[in-house]
Motif scaffolding. Structure first.
Motif, PDB file in Angstrom:
ATOM      1  N   HIS A 166      32.801  50.037  40.018  1.00  0.00           N
ATOM      2  CA  HIS A 166      33.537  49.338  38.969  1.00  0.00           C
ATOM      3  C   HIS A 166      33.204  47.857  39.093  1.00  0.00           C
ATOM      4  O   HIS A 166      33.610  47.199  40.051  1.00  0.00           O
ATOM      5  N   GLU A 215      35.443  44.847  40.392  1.00  0.00           N
ATOM      6  CA  GLU A 215      36.198  44.878  41.663  1.00  0.00           C
ATOM      7  C   GLU A 215      35.585  43.978  42.739  1.00  0.00           C
ATOM      8  O   GLU A 215      35.160  44.400  43.806  1.00  0.00           O
ATOM      9  N   HIS A 261      36.712  49.963  46.794  1.00  0.00           N
ATOM     10  CA  HIS A 261      37.249  49.671  45.457  1.00  0.00           C
ATOM     11  C   HIS A 261      38.403  48.680  45.544  1.00  0.00           C
ATOM     12  O   HIS A 261      38.916  48.396  46.634  1.00  0.00           O
ATOM     13  N   CYS A 262      38.838  48.217  44.370  1.00  0.00           N
ATOM     14  CA  CYS A 262      40.093  47.477  44.245  1.00  0.00           C
ATOM     15  C   CYS A 262      40.979  48.234  43.266  1.00  0.00           C
ATOM     16  O   CYS A 262      40.477  48.784  42.282  1.00  0.00           O
TER      17      CYS A 262
HETATM   18 ZN   LIG Z   1      37.339  51.149  41.396  1.00  0.00          ZN
END
Ligand SMILES: [Zn+2]
Length: 394
Positions: free
Chosen positions: A183, A186, A275-276
């Motif tokens: 993503h 992030e 990830h965030c």
């Molecule tokens: Zn993510």
């Protein structure tokens, strides 16, 4: 003569005014903003949601013509700030700071620029693009131990880096795969990754890890998204982290699916994707592991989650109690209806023992501000946990 002087005066004034007019832009790596209106010292903006299904919160803009002004930034979209407001950097100093708690009023904030301030950068958190990675690798102690290779080229012909850290022993005992930025938005995951890489190469107590383990690291799975400043999350037509079943739509995921099984040589034991989470609120302001639907894999994740708690001795703590089991909150089958994610794919590979996501918040971790440095120090805890986990397999 008098008329000419007046005309010169007016021209000069308009030039000055032109130079000092507020201008908001995003035409630089990672930039993202839609400017709805600029009126006086107030600007109306919102995140650019191009290629995104639904709403998300990444934004990053530059504002000039601000000298000696108090500028108000009004956002025409809700939920676009973390607990500590926007992050900012003034006059290209690249010294990103949080503006602070309680700075947001009615979805907007005001910022007072001094006379010498010519430009301000503002973002949801601390931006991280290819340039940051290049700077990090340039200054990295023992960088000669890395092999900086290319996984593939992006659709816009950018290099998607593949970093190999070979084991000191000629034949590695284990292999570990680490990815981030499936993503694009992030960014804070990238500082954790810096900490992991730096520790693997340099920490005295990680000698065994260096001897036994070969790493493959892909820092930007969605490179075009990162550089173009796109959300990446819930990408249309397909999220990179739902691109591991059927025919992959993205170059990076398609290539990874081919390259990793060949590289593994039956030694891949661990795959980690950083990830965030969502920007704020309950469940998004602690570091946590996302449980897998496969109970065997989830058991291993719990072991790793406990190791993270033991090793996270820096400012930012990680608590096993925050582990998100499969079936709870958003972590259900419905979340994966659009396609298989990285960990599900990695968890299906021959010989793998642990495939996991780590969720690392953007701004606030249990009441503490996230900084570049404490994120990197958490990365060190991840590196120690990798070593401890692999030792537990012996
Ligand atoms: Zn993510």
């Amino acid at each position: 003569m008098k008329n000419i002087l007046i005309i010169i005066f007016l021209l000069f004034n308009s030039l000055l005014y032109g130079q000092n007019k507020i201008k908001v832009s995003s035409d630089f790596p990672g930039g993202n903003i839609v400017v709805n209106k600029v009126s006086g010292d107030t600007v109306w903006v919102k995140p650019d949601l191009s290629f995104t299904s639904g709403k998300w919160f990444y934004w990053y803009f530059k504002v000039s013509g601000v000298s000696n002004k108090t500028v108000t930034f009004k956002f025409d979209q809700k939920n676009v700030f973390g607990k500590y407001g926007p992050a900012y950097s003034i006059n290209n100093d690249e010294n990103w700071k949080w503006y602070g708690e309680n700075r947001i009023k009615n979805n907007s904030f005001s910022f007072t620029f001094s006379e010498k301030d010519t430009v301000g950068f503002f973002s949801i958190a601390f931006p991280y693009t290819e340039k940051n990675l290049d700077d990090f690798l340039e200054d990295l102690p023992n960088k000669e131990s890395l092999i900086i290779d290319t996984l593939c080229f992006s659709p816009e012909n950018r290099t998607i880096e593949k970093i190999i850290i070979p084991s000191l022993n000629k034949d590695p005992k284990y292999k570990v795969l680490i990815t981030s930025r499936h993503h694009a938005c992030e960014m804070m995951a990238s500082y954790v990754l810096e900490g992991i890489i730096k520790s693997i190469l340099n920490d005295k107590d990680l000698q065994q890890l260096r001897e036994d383990v070969e790493f493959m690291i892909v820092p930007f799975m969605d490179k075009d998204g990162v550089e173009n400043g796109e959300q990446g999350k819930n990408r249309i037509p397909r999220d990179h982290n739902r691109d591991y079943s059927g025919d992959s739509k993205h170059h990076s995921t398609a290539t990874l699916r081919t390259v990793v099984p060949a590289w593994s040589n039956n030694k891949l034991r661990m795959a980690l994707d950083i990830h965030c989470p969502w920007i704020s609120g309950e469940g998004n302001e602690s570091i946590y592991i996302v449980g897998m639907s496969n109970p065997k894999l989830e058991r291993e994740q719990k072991v790793f989650s406990q190791l993270l708690e033991e090793n996270a001795v820096g400012e930012l703590k990680s608590y096993h109690k925050d582990f998100l089991p499969f079936g709870k909150s958003w972590n259900t089958d419905a979340n994966y209806s659009k396609g298989m994610g990285f960990t599900q794919w990695a968890g299906s590979l021959e010989g793998i023992s642990l495939a996991t996501t780590i969720e690392f918040p953007y701004a606030n971790i249990s009441g503490l501000m996230v900084s570049k440095d404490n994120a990197r120090i958490f990365g060190q805890a991840v590196a120690y946990s990798i070593m401890d986990y692999l030792e537990s397999l012996d």
